[in-house]
Design a protein around this motif. Structure first.
Motif, short mmCIF file in Angstrom:
data_model
loop_
_atom_site.label_atom_id
_atom_site.label_comp_id
_atom_site.label_asym_id
_atom_site.label_seq_id
_atom_site.Cartn_x
_atom_site.Cartn_y
_atom_site.Cartn_z
N GLU A 19 34.31 75.94 18.97
CA GLU A 19 33.27 75.80 20.01
C GLU A 19 32.70 77.17 20.38
N LEU A 20 33.57 78.18 20.45
CA LEU A 20 33.09 79.54 20.73
C LEU A 20 32.15 80.02 19.62
N VAL A 21 32.55 79.80 18.38
CA VAL A 21 31.75 80.24 17.24
C VAL A 21 30.41 79.52 17.21
N SER A 22 30.39 78.27 17.69
CA SER A 22 29.14 77.51 17.70
C SER A 22 28.19 77.98 18.79
N GLY A 23 28.65 78.88 19.67
CA GLY A 23 27.76 79.45 20.68
C GLY A 23 28.08 79.09 22.11
N LYS A 24 29.12 78.33 22.31
CA LYS A 24 29.48 77.95 23.69
C LYS A 24 30.19 79.11 24.38
N SER A 25 30.13 79.09 25.71
CA SER A 25 30.87 80.09 26.49
C SER A 25 32.35 79.75 26.45
N GLN A 26 33.19 80.67 26.90
CA GLN A 26 34.62 80.40 26.93
C GLN A 26 34.92 79.20 27.82
N ARG A 27 34.25 79.11 28.95
CA ARG A 27 34.46 77.98 29.86
C ARG A 27 34.10 76.67 29.19
N GLN A 28 32.92 76.62 28.56
CA GLN A 28 32.47 75.39 27.90
C GLN A 28 33.41 75.00 26.77
N ALA A 29 33.82 75.98 25.98
CA ALA A 29 34.72 75.72 24.85
C ALA A 29 36.07 75.19 25.33
N TYR A 30 36.57 75.76 26.41
CA TYR A 30 37.86 75.32 26.96
C TYR A 30 37.76 73.88 27.47
N LYS A 31 36.65 73.56 28.12
CA LYS A 31 36.46 72.20 28.62
C LYS A 31 36.44 71.19 27.47
N VAL A 32 35.76 71.53 26.39
CA VAL A 32 35.70 70.63 25.23
C VAL A 32 37.09 70.46 24.62
N ALA A 33 37.79 71.56 24.46
CA ALA A 33 39.10 71.53 23.79
C ALA A 33 40.17 70.85 24.63
N TYR A 34 40.14 71.07 25.93
CA TYR A 34 41.24 70.60 26.77
C TYR A 34 40.85 69.51 27.76
N GLY A 35 39.58 69.11 27.80
CA GLY A 35 39.16 68.01 28.66
C GLY A 35 39.55 68.18 30.12
N CYS A 36 39.24 69.31 30.68
CA CYS A 36 39.66 69.62 32.05
C CYS A 36 38.46 69.71 32.98
N GLU A 37 37.55 68.75 32.89
CA GLU A 37 36.32 68.77 33.68
C GLU A 37 36.57 68.73 35.19
N THR A 38 37.72 68.22 35.61
CA THR A 38 38.01 68.12 37.05
C THR A 38 38.57 69.42 37.62
N TRP A 39 38.90 70.36 36.77
CA TRP A 39 39.43 71.64 37.24
C TRP A 39 38.32 72.46 37.88
N LYS A 40 38.72 73.41 38.70
CA LYS A 40 37.77 74.37 39.26
C LYS A 40 37.36 75.35 38.16
N ASP A 41 36.11 75.80 38.23
CA ASP A 41 35.61 76.73 37.22
C ASP A 41 36.46 77.99 37.14
N ALA A 42 36.91 78.49 38.28
CA ALA A 42 37.73 79.71 38.29
C ALA A 42 39.02 79.51 37.49
N SER A 43 39.62 78.34 37.61
CA SER A 43 40.86 78.04 36.87
C SER A 43 40.58 77.94 35.37
N ILE A 44 39.48 77.29 35.02
CA ILE A 44 39.11 77.17 33.61
C ILE A 44 38.82 78.55 33.03
N ASP A 45 38.08 79.35 33.78
CA ASP A 45 37.74 80.70 33.31
C ASP A 45 38.99 81.52 33.06
N ARG A 46 39.95 81.43 33.97
CA ARG A 46 41.19 82.21 33.83
C ARG A 46 41.94 81.77 32.57
#
Length: 144
Positions: A19-46
């Motif tokens: 997902e990162l290589v395809s151009g997504k941000s780290q946050r977006q890639a993590y959401k796709v990989a781990y399905g954590c849409e309900t988490w706070k952005d700060a937690s996903i970013d960390r």
């Protein structure tokens, strides 16, 4: 996935990297990989930042980026080779228009033509009608 023993990524890690290589941000890639849409952005970013700091993740990312770059260079090289072949064919056929077009396209690909630019001065301190008309006329004169 990475082939070396000890460097094999989990499915979720591989998804994150792709997902990162395809151009997504780290946050977006993590959401796709781990399905954590309900988490706070700060937690996903960390978590995403921690994951990207992982040596195996970074190595796989670099590997995929290198593959992409290699494909891109090959495509450019092939385009040049095809144009050179067309140039040779047009010389034999005495097709001067095709020859001219091939030369022009090759010159464009290798960057021999400078990009045309024109400076436009904008006075934003005087937002009156005359200033706006002047700006519009200057912008119309800029070639795209």
């Amino acid at each position: 996935m990475a082939e070396k023993k000890g460097n094999v990524l989990t499915t979720k890690q591989e998804t994150f990297v792709r997902e990162l290589v395809s151009g997504k941000s780290q946050r977006q890639a993590y959401k796709v990989a781990y399905g954590c849409e309900t988490w706070k952005d700060a937690s996903i970013d960390r978590k995403a930042c921690e994951m990207f700091a992982n040596v195996k993740i970074k190595a796989r990312y670099d590997e995929l980026i290198a593959e992409c770059n290699k494909k891109t260079l090959w495509t450019r090289e092939r385009a040049i080779n095809e144009l050179v072949e067309m140039l040779r064919d047009s010389k034999e056929d005495k097709n001067y228009q095709a020859r001219y077009n091939s030369i022009r396209e090759l010159n464009t690909i290798v960057g021999l033509y400078p990009k045309e630019t024109k400076e436009v001065e904008l006075n934003i301190n005087k937002p009156d009608k005359d200033n706006l008309k002047n700006l519009i006329s200057k912008v119309k004169g800029v070639k795209k």
